[in-house]
Write a protein that holds these residues in place. Sequence first.
Motif, PDB file in Angstrom:
ATOM      1  N   GLN A  21       0.822  -1.205   0.000  1.00  0.00           N
ATOM      2  CA  GLN A  21       0.000   0.000   0.000  1.00  0.00           C
ATOM      3  C   GLN A  21       0.860   1.260   0.000  1.00  0.00           C
ATOM      4  O   GLN A  21       0.541   2.251  -0.688  1.00  0.00           O
ATOM      5  CB  GLN A  21      -0.924  -0.016   1.214  1.00  0.00           C
ATOM      6  CG  GLN A  21      -2.018  -1.077   1.138  1.00  0.00           C
ATOM      7  CD  GLN A  21      -2.886  -1.096   2.382  1.00  0.00           C
ATOM      8  OE1 GLN A  21      -2.505  -0.534   3.416  1.00  0.00           O
ATOM      9  NE2 GLN A  21      -4.032  -1.751   2.297  1.00  0.00           N
ATOM     10  N   LYS A  22       1.937   1.235   0.759  1.00  0.00           N
ATOM     11  CA  LYS A  22       2.838   2.391   0.765  1.00  0.00           C
ATOM     12  C   LYS A  22       3.428   2.637  -0.619  1.00  0.00           C
ATOM     13  O   LYS A  22       3.527   3.770  -1.091  1.00  0.00           O
ATOM     14  CB  LYS A  22       3.958   2.177   1.777  1.00  0.00           C
ATOM     15  CG  LYS A  22       3.502   2.215   3.223  1.00  0.00           C
ATOM     16  CD  LYS A  22       4.682   2.023   4.167  1.00  0.00           C
ATOM     17  CE  LYS A  22       4.237   2.081   5.620  1.00  0.00           C
ATOM     18  NZ  LYS A  22       5.372   1.883   6.558  1.00  0.00           N
ATOM     19  N   THR A  23       3.839   1.551  -1.283  1.00  0.00           N
ATOM     20  CA  THR A  23       4.400   1.685  -2.636  1.00  0.00           C
ATOM     21  C   THR A  23       3.364   2.218  -3.612  1.00  0.00           C
ATOM     22  O   THR A  23       3.655   3.073  -4.472  1.00  0.00           O
ATOM     23  CB  THR A  23       4.921   0.328  -3.110  1.00  0.00           C
ATOM     24  OG1 THR A  23       5.849  -0.199  -2.159  1.00  0.00           O
ATOM     25  CG2 THR A  23       5.595   0.462  -4.467  1.00  0.00           C
ATOM     26  N   LEU A  24       2.112   1.735  -3.489  1.00  0.00           N
ATOM     27  CA  LEU A  24       1.053   2.195  -4.371  1.00  0.00           C
ATOM     28  C   LEU A  24       0.763   3.684  -4.165  1.00  0.00           C
ATOM     29  O   LEU A  24       0.595   4.438  -5.143  1.00  0.00           O
ATOM     30  CB  LEU A  24      -0.206   1.373  -4.124  1.00  0.00           C
ATOM     31  CG  LEU A  24      -1.428   1.721  -4.997  1.00  0.00           C
ATOM     32  CD1 LEU A  24      -1.108   1.511  -6.470  1.00  0.00           C
ATOM     33  CD2 LEU A  24      -2.625   0.870  -4.591  1.00  0.00           C
ATOM     34  N   ILE A  25       0.703   4.120  -2.923  1.00  0.00           N
ATOM     35  CA  ILE A  25       0.459   5.546  -2.635  1.00  0.00           C
ATOM     36  C   ILE A  25       1.595   6.410  -3.177  1.00  0.00           C
ATOM     37  O   ILE A  25       1.371   7.487  -3.744  1.00  0.00           O
ATOM     38  CB  ILE A  25       0.305   5.749  -1.108  1.00  0.00           C
ATOM     39  CG1 ILE A  25      -0.981   5.076  -0.619  1.00  0.00           C
ATOM     40  CG2 ILE A  25       0.281   7.231  -0.763  1.00  0.00           C
ATOM     41  CD1 ILE A  25      -1.129   5.070   0.894  1.00  0.00           C
ATOM     42  N   LYS A  26       2.828   5.919  -3.041  1.00  0.00           N
ATOM     43  CA  LYS A  26       3.974   6.666  -3.549  1.00  0.00           C
ATOM     44  C   LYS A  26       3.915   6.806  -5.063  1.00  0.00           C
ATOM     45  O   LYS A  26       4.180   7.873  -5.627  1.00  0.00           O
ATOM     46  CB  LYS A  26       5.262   5.962  -3.113  1.00  0.00           C
ATOM     47  CG  LYS A  26       6.519   6.714  -3.496  1.00  0.00           C
ATOM     48  CD  LYS A  26       7.755   5.986  -2.984  1.00  0.00           C
ATOM     49  CE  LYS A  26       9.015   6.743  -3.382  1.00  0.00           C
ATOM     50  NZ  LYS A  26      10.236   6.042  -2.899  1.00  0.00           N
TER      51      LYS A  26
END
Length: 259
Positions: A21-26
Amino acid sequence: MDLLDSILNSMDAPPTTNEQQKTLIKKQREMVERMQNKQKEELLRFRKYVEERMGRFAKDDRTYIEFQPLDKVHRSVIHEIAENGGFIAMSFGREDEDRHSVVYKKEHPPSEDEVTARRNGEGWSKDIAKEYCERRKERLAHEQSLIDKQSTSEAGSSAAHSSSTDASAEVKPTTNYKTKYAHLIGESAALQAARKTETNISYGFVPSKNKKDMRSIEQTLADIQAKKRLKLQLQQQEQEQEHELTASHAEENHDAEQR
């Protein structure tokens, strides 16, 4: 206390943000930033294109140049550059369909016929100008004929009124109303007490003749452009003041941190 602990322990823990999720938001943030940068670059290229085109327009013999249908942001760029260059910019057409900008030289502003034709979506050319000129002549001729008919009818009615007045002047009353109503109005007519009524040409605080806008189209457009320039200058001054305040606060915070 034991009951509260048991209730809290029975509740589900809040979900944690995993690495995916962090990678997707980034990635989403980076995509938004790229799109914004791309839009800025496109606007800069468009601004340069408009400046070059208006520079050529200022040197040639054309009286106006016409741009293709554009959105509101691009049209605002055209109007801003035209105002800074001393031109007159106007937009015609329907929004999100064929709304486009036309730039005129100040010494060759658009006529009323041209503005009307462009607002009607007819464009402007020599044939259209000739057609509108003929329409205007026909309209003026029709209005003049109506005025002539009205003046003729008024002359006839005034002649009939004068003839009826002459006919009635020959009739003499048998009694005098002054003698009949002497106990009410007195022996002499009260002409000295009569007041002459006059129409008050002012309504409210401003005379009605001052409420008419006697400015020409060129003067009206010039006033509008002057107001826009003043508003833009005030906005720029406010932005500069905000930047100065932000910079001063940043320096104060920096000095405080060093201390």
